[in-house]
Design a protein around this motif. Structure first.
Motif, short mmCIF file in Angstrom:
data_model
loop_
_atom_site.label_atom_id
_atom_site.label_comp_id
_atom_site.label_asym_id
_atom_site.label_seq_id
_atom_site.Cartn_x
_atom_site.Cartn_y
_atom_site.Cartn_z
N GLY A 193 0.48 -0.52 1.85
CA GLY A 193 -0.69 -0.03 1.13
C GLY A 193 -0.48 1.28 0.41
O GLY A 193 -1.45 1.88 -0.06
N LEU A 194 0.75 1.73 0.30
CA LEU A 194 1.03 2.95 -0.46
C LEU A 194 0.63 2.77 -1.91
O LEU A 194 0.00 3.63 -2.52
CB LEU A 194 2.51 3.31 -0.35
N SER A 240 -4.28 -1.13 -2.63
CA SER A 240 -5.24 -0.94 -1.55
C SER A 240 -5.42 -2.19 -0.70
O SER A 240 -5.98 -2.12 0.39
CB SER A 240 -6.60 -0.51 -2.12
N ASN A 285 -8.51 -3.65 7.13
CA ASN A 285 -8.51 -3.24 5.72
C ASN A 285 -9.91 -3.48 5.15
O ASN A 285 -10.39 -4.61 5.14
CB ASN A 285 -7.47 -4.07 4.95
N ARG A 305 -2.49 14.51 -3.02
CA ARG A 305 -3.39 13.40 -2.70
C ARG A 305 -2.96 12.66 -1.45
O ARG A 305 -1.78 12.51 -1.17
CB ARG A 305 -3.42 12.42 -3.88
N LYS A 306 -3.97 12.17 -0.72
CA LYS A 306 -3.69 11.36 0.46
C LYS A 306 -3.38 9.92 0.07
O LYS A 306 -2.58 9.24 0.72
CB LYS A 306 -4.90 11.38 1.41
N GLN A 307 -4.03 9.43 -0.99
CA GLN A 307 -3.79 8.08 -1.48
C GLN A 307 -3.25 8.14 -2.91
O GLN A 307 -3.82 8.82 -3.76
CB GLN A 307 -5.07 7.24 -1.45
N LEU A 308 -2.18 7.40 -3.15
CA LEU A 308 -1.53 7.45 -4.46
C LEU A 308 -1.99 6.28 -5.32
O LEU A 308 -1.21 5.39 -5.65
CB LEU A 308 -0.01 7.43 -4.29
N ARG A 309 -3.25 6.26 -5.70
CA ARG A 309 -3.79 5.15 -6.48
C ARG A 309 -3.50 5.35 -7.97
O ARG A 309 -3.76 6.42 -8.53
CB ARG A 309 -5.28 5.02 -6.25
#
Length: 512
Positions: free
Chosen positions: A417-418, A421, A474, A146-150
């Motif tokens: 923002g890792l 968000s 953002n 994943r590009k974003q670790l939500r």
């Protein structure tokens, strides 16, 4: 072969990996109260007392099961003062052939442990901590895809994996998240039940005396100690939460009330994080309450999300990103921690109440931590190192693996923002909406500028203004930045002036 099995203060579980396959006839178990771990930061007095008491009670349970136990008391004359020193001493005394450990909760401890085999000249095996519901390898694989670790998406995968709150391949209620239902202020006249309390037994009383004598300079109060110290007592806390408070946990999990530090929260973070409870049994009991009609879905889902989602997620993120994560400071915050974080001497009633209750209880619920104590730290630009150390010191459920991502990632946006968000920044209106703190405050929450204005009001806009280069694009901050852009020059100057006056007073150690 004689094996030494070391148990740490946050590993008080009979199912611990390093206790499996233990040979009761030949192996030894070591539990040690050591100065290095008790004082590498000046932990809250109640935190030390809780862990030492839980360790001593756990040791008694192991002995009753037939384990050969070496327990090092804090004030033993031969205490070497460090985990390695005690391991080395016992290895020599018992002619140990091998040491078996379970993955610790802090990177610094793991780094030390990885050097032990060379120092001891015998095998040292470090086993994965399988009490968690996601292995570190599993989280790493998820993250690499994943590009974003939500957290939300990780949580959904965990729900599917363990089949918690699922109807076939769909979430119960056709929604993964009921957080929008969990933002109610506590109605007037509604009183949460008291938390589970236990009278200190002889073991705990000895520990309290030890802490009073040896840790008098540490933060916090030691009086009115009532934490569970055994697994049986921790199960009572869990059972009473499910029976008495889970029904309202969802609705009021974000609410704050002066004089009600415990609210409808579970208070089991102490026991989950030291091992007296396991996440699986906690989640199963909450889900059973929903299935049996004893608690609503928004409450049970919200609770399970904290345990299955956040807790597992922050652990995975911590080990994935350490050691670099600890030095992150995306917003280049440099201000020192104000003195009122230690003595509660501030005219801001919300902060006064949260620090005071933290000192009394070694506890504050998550909204107090995030949206009052953490929100101020974010708005004021407090240095991440100092904020992280404070959170690690003051809470009895704090270990670096859980504390650091929550503080650096969620509270301070120090990781850029890792984890989150957007920064969790808010003005006084949020605190007024979710609490009754503002009614007893020196400042006026409705005033935006001037000496009587709530500092959160102008600090919020000052924070956005001074960080616009880093945060202005953002997408989740589009609305406040559009509002900021429409402000008159006079208004923006008033915000900057109020902020400068406030920060100058902080630097001069004046009461603010």
């Amino acid at each position: 072969m004689t094996i030494l099995r070391l148990i740490l203060a946050d590993q008080l579980s009979h199912s611990l990996a390093s206790l499996q396959d233990c040979d009761l006839d030949n192996d030894w178990v070591l539990i040690a109260e050591v100065r290095e771990e008790a004082s590498y930061v000046k932990h809250h007095k109640k935190k030390i007392a809780f862990l030492f008491s839980a360790m001593r009670h756990f040791a008694e349970e192991l002995k009753s099961q037939g384990h050969n136990l070496h327990y090092t008391l804090y004030n033993d004359e031969d205490n070497q003062g460090s985990l390695f020193g005690e391991v080395e001493r016992v290895c020599k005394q018992k002619n140990i052939d091998k040491v078996v450990l379970t993955y610790p909760g802090e990177y610094r401890v793991l780094t030390d442990m990885q050097s032990w085999q060379k120092k001891l000249k015998i095998p040292v095996e470090i086993r994965q901590d399988d009490r968690f519901l996601s292995s570190l390898d599993e989280f790493s694989t998820w993250a690499n895809e994943r590009k974003q670790l939500r957290m939300e998406f990780f949580y959904r995968e965990m729900r599917k994996k363990w089949h918690f709150l699922m109807d076939g391949d769909k979430p119960v209620g056709d929604k993964w998240n009921f957080d929008s239902s969990n933002r109610k202020a506590l109605p007037k006249g509604m009183s949460p039940p008291q938390p589970s309390k236990f009278e200190p037994d002889a073991i705990t009383q000895d520990v309290l005396a030890l802490v009073a004598e040896n840790f008098s300079e540490h933060f916090g109060e030691l009086e009115n100690f009532h934490f569970a110290a055994t697994r049986d007592q921790a199960l009572v806390v869990l059972n009473e939460f499910v029976a008495q408070r889970l029904i309202h946990f969802g609705d009021y999990q974000d609410a704050m009330v002066q004089g009600e530090p415990w609210m409808y929260h579970s208070h089991i973070g102490f026991y989950l994080n030291c091992g007296l409870l396991t996440p699986k049994e906690v989640i199963e009991q909450a889900e059973n309450a929903y299935r049996n009609g004893d608690a609503p879905l928004n409450a049970v889902e919200g609770f399970i999300r904290q345990v299955l989602g956040w807790r597992e997620y922050v652990r995975g993120l911590y080990w994935l990103k350490m050691p670099d994560y600890k030095s992150e400071n995306f917003l280049e915050a440099t201000r020192s921690l104000p003195k009122f974080y230690w003595d509660a001497n501030t005219k801001m009633n919300c902060l006064h109440q949260c620090v005071k209750e933290t000192s009394e209880n070694a506890y504050a619920h998550h909204i107090q931590r995030l949206m009052v104590l953490g929100n101020f730290a974010l708005l004021a630009g407090l240095h991440p190192d100092e904020v992280n150390e404070w959170f690690l010191i003051v809470y009895a459920d704090a270990y670096e693996w859980v504390e650091l991502p929550n503080v650096s990632g969620m509270i301070l946006f120090a990781d850029g923002g890792l984890l989150a968000s957007k920064p969790y920044a808010a003005s006084g209106s949020y605190i007024n909406k979710m609490s009754n703190y503002c009614k007893g405050c020196h400042y006026k929450v409705k005033e935006k500028n001037g000496p009587q204005a709530c500092p959160f009001n102008y600090l919020y806009w000052d924070f956005l203004d001074r960080n616009q280069e880093k945060l202005g694009k953002n997408p989740r901050l589009g609305m406040p930045y559009r509002t900021l852009s429409k402000m008159s020059d006079e208004k923006r100057q008033a915000i900057q002036s109020d902020g400068q006056i406030f920060f100058k007073a902080l630097e001069n150690n004046e009461e603010v």
